[in-house]
Structures are given as C-alpha cells and as structure tokens.
Design a protein around this motif. Sequence first.
Motif, PDB file in Angstrom:
ATOM      1  N   GLY A  63      12.684  -0.580   2.249  1.00  0.00           N
ATOM      2  CA  GLY A  63      13.207  -0.516   3.611  1.00  0.00           C
ATOM      3  C   GLY A  63      12.647  -1.582   4.526  1.00  0.00           C
ATOM      4  O   GLY A  63      12.597  -1.399   5.751  1.00  0.00           O
ATOM      5  N   LEU A  64      12.252  -2.718   3.954  1.00  0.00           N
ATOM      6  CA  LEU A  64      11.602  -3.777   4.716  1.00  0.00           C
ATOM      7  C   LEU A  64      12.324  -5.107   4.525  1.00  0.00           C
ATOM      8  O   LEU A  64      13.015  -5.324   3.529  1.00  0.00           O
ATOM      9  CB  LEU A  64      10.147  -3.943   4.254  1.00  0.00           C
ATOM     10  CG  LEU A  64       9.211  -2.753   4.445  1.00  0.00           C
ATOM     11  CD1 LEU A  64       7.950  -2.934   3.605  1.00  0.00           C
ATOM     12  CD2 LEU A  64       8.853  -2.597   5.913  1.00  0.00           C
ATOM     13  N   LYS A  65      12.130  -6.002   5.487  1.00  0.00           N
ATOM     14  CA  LYS A  65      12.546  -7.380   5.330  1.00  0.00           C
ATOM     15  C   LYS A  65      11.378  -8.149   4.697  1.00  0.00           C
ATOM     16  O   LYS A  65      10.217  -7.853   4.971  1.00  0.00           O
ATOM     17  CB  LYS A  65      12.899  -7.983   6.682  1.00  0.00           C
ATOM     18  CG  LYS A  65      14.109  -7.335   7.355  1.00  0.00           C
ATOM     19  CD  LYS A  65      14.368  -7.979   8.714  1.00  0.00           C
ATOM     20  CE  LYS A  65      15.548  -7.322   9.402  1.00  0.00           C
ATOM     21  NZ  LYS A  65      15.808  -7.923  10.743  1.00  0.00           N
ATOM     22  N   PRO A  66      11.677  -9.142   3.868  1.00  0.00           N
ATOM     23  CA  PRO A  66      10.591  -9.894   3.229  1.00  0.00           C
ATOM     24  C   PRO A  66       9.703 -10.596   4.256  1.00  0.00           C
ATOM     25  O   PRO A  66      10.194 -11.113   5.260  1.00  0.00           O
ATOM     26  CB  PRO A  66      11.318 -10.913   2.359  1.00  0.00           C
ATOM     27  CG  PRO A  66      12.679 -10.360   2.182  1.00  0.00           C
ATOM     28  CD  PRO A  66      12.998  -9.584   3.426  1.00  0.00           C
ATOM     29  N   LEU A  67       8.425 -10.588   4.003  1.00  0.00           N
ATOM     30  CA  LEU A  67       7.502 -11.350   4.835  1.00  0.00           C
ATOM     31  C   LEU A  67       7.579 -12.827   4.475  1.00  0.00           C
ATOM     32  O   LEU A  67       7.840 -13.188   3.326  1.00  0.00           O
ATOM     33  CB  LEU A  67       6.066 -10.871   4.608  1.00  0.00           C
ATOM     34  CG  LEU A  67       5.654  -9.528   5.199  1.00  0.00           C
ATOM     35  CD1 LEU A  67       4.279  -9.143   4.668  1.00  0.00           C
ATOM     36  CD2 LEU A  67       5.637  -9.574   6.713  1.00  0.00           C
ATOM     37  N   ALA A  68       7.330 -13.657   5.440  1.00  0.00           N
ATOM     38  CA  ALA A  68       7.211 -15.086   5.161  1.00  0.00           C
ATOM     39  C   ALA A  68       5.951 -15.332   4.344  1.00  0.00           C
ATOM     40  O   ALA A  68       4.976 -14.584   4.425  1.00  0.00           O
ATOM     41  CB  ALA A  68       7.147 -15.867   6.469  1.00  0.00           C
ATOM     42  N   GLY A  69       5.988 -16.362   3.527  1.00  0.00           N
ATOM     43  CA  GLY A  69       4.796 -16.716   2.783  1.00  0.00           C
ATOM     44  C   GLY A  69       3.712 -17.245   3.710  1.00  0.00           C
ATOM     45  O   GLY A  69       4.024 -17.911   4.707  1.00  0.00           O
ATOM     46  N   PRO A  70       2.459 -16.948   3.438  1.00  0.00           N
ATOM     47  CA  PRO A  70       1.375 -17.457   4.295  1.00  0.00           C
ATOM     48  C   PRO A  70       1.151 -18.940   4.068  1.00  0.00           C
ATOM     49  O   PRO A  70       1.539 -19.475   3.024  1.00  0.00           O
ATOM     50  CB  PRO A  70       0.160 -16.646   3.818  1.00  0.00           C
ATOM     51  CG  PRO A  70       0.458 -16.362   2.378  1.00  0.00           C
ATOM     52  CD  PRO A  70       1.947 -16.157   2.303  1.00  0.00           C
ATOM     53  N   PRO A  71       0.548 -19.626   5.025  1.00  0.00           N
ATOM     54  CA  PRO A  71       0.224 -21.044   4.819  1.00  0.00           C
ATOM     55  C   PRO A  71      -0.866 -21.189   3.772  1.00  0.00           C
ATOM     56  O   PRO A  71      -1.550 -20.217   3.416  1.00  0.00           O
ATOM     57  CB  PRO A  71      -0.278 -21.480   6.196  1.00  0.00           C
ATOM     58  CG  PRO A  71      -0.818 -20.224   6.812  1.00  0.00           C
ATOM     59  CD  PRO A  71       0.078 -19.120   6.322  1.00  0.00           C
TER      60      PRO A  71
END
Length: 281
Positions: A63-71
């Motif tokens: 039930g989530l949107k994907p998180l952006a990858g960290p730097p």
Amino acid sequence: MDKKIAGLALTGVLLISGCSAGFQAAEPAASSSVRAPTASPRAEDTAPVAGTAHDAAAFRAWGLKPLAGPPAPPKVKPVKRRAGEPVPVISDIPTKDKIVFITFDDGAEKDPRFVKMMRELKVPFTMFLTDSVISADYDYFKPLQQLGNTIQNHTLTHPNLPTESAAAQREEICGQQTRLGKEYGTVPRLLRPPYGNWNESTRSAAGQCGVEAIVLWRESMQITNMRYQRADKKLHPGDIILAHFRGPGELKGHSMTEMTANMLRHIQEQGFTVARLEDYI
C-alpha cells in the motif's frame, strides 16, 4: 558535532516518546569484557538500498509508493569519534541531502510479517536491542541482520542509566556489547541509552566499552503520526527517527507493519527518502 550535542544532556528526565519502562531484567553478563566477533557477513556487503526500480511492485503490495533511492554515502563519514575526545552524542547527521534514518528499539515484538515486509521493501534501518527483551528469541533478529541491518546496543536490562553508578553503567553497556557480539557475530559500534537519558558517566562507559557514538533521535513514530522535537514539526535533512518493535497491545490493535507503513508515508510525503545510518557514522 558540538552543535549537535548542545542541549541533549538529560540526566533523569525521560525524553518524550522514549522506550517504555518496566522490562524484566535479564541475568547480568558474567563479564563486561568485549569478546572478539565471530565470522559474519559484512553489513556493507548486504546493505539494503531503498527505492530501486525492482522494488516498485513490492511497495505497492504494502500500500505504498516506492521510495526514491538514497544518494551515495559520503566518502568521509561526517560523524566519527576522534582520538582523545569523548564519544560523540548525536540526534541527527550533518547533511544537506533529503534523507532520514530509521531506528527500531528494544525488540519486544517479534512479528514475522515485519521480517517479510523488510525483506521485500529493502528499506535500511538500525536495531538498538535490549537483552532482557530479546533473549527468549535471539534468532528472530538474524534474518533482519542478514538483510544488512545492523544490531546495536540498547543495554542489558533497559535501566535509566544516569541513576546508576559508573560501574553499573559500564556493566550494562559492556555486558551488552559482549552478549550481542556472541549472539550476532559483530560487536556493536553504537549505543542508544534507554529513554535517551545519559550523563558523562554514560559517555565515559560507552567509550571504555568500544562504542563510537551515542545515538539519540529527532522524531519518534507513534501509531499513525510522528512526534517531533522541533517547533516546525517537520523532518529535516539527516534526522534520526525512533520507532520500536511493538505489537497490537501497545499500538492499540495496530500491527508493527502498519506503523512502519505509516512512517514511510510520512517520510515520502515530506520529500525524503531513507539512508543507512552506519554509512554516516
């Protein structure tokens, strides 16, 4: 680092949303000496990376949107203990990147669905574990460790450290260093004092036990909402977030996976992603 330390010295006053009191004490460790770790996969080799493309379906399933990858982590860690100086005390990491760091305390709840969730989402986090609440099932935390999430020190029996003698504080910290090193193959580098309370005896004991940093927090995750320390009630780059291994009894019928999903939504809605704390300390 001094700017991060200012105002954090709490010697007996419980920090808001810190760990619950009343844990049963475990049998004290026989010795406070730290044992050498046995062979174990390096966390660097298995560290999870949030938000890669193949995670999208897994995030949607929860039930989530994907998180952006960290730097990419910095080549020089911004927090480090320098020779001859006290152990640094931090509640956030100096960075301009829109990243935060997730930590889970204690270890009371051992929900198999949380292991499944973290295996599928690959969100990095740090565990600060107390022996008196994990000793009945050390094995539960091993799959989480194998994902690259490190196990750090939250003392043997969860006392309010500033109320203890210097010797007792050292036993609580060094004893847990030994215990966790034996059970998980790696001696912790980080300490979170119960309730976020510490004094200079805590700091000294931590240094004697091989701890490289005392880690506090800026936000604490409740059931559906975060509790903020700053007046603006917002996340800031480098903030450390406190959560707990808690089940429906403490979460008013909600599960640990529900709480974690809510936390990830708050992080994403404010334009942040999750990085690995140990890459910065």
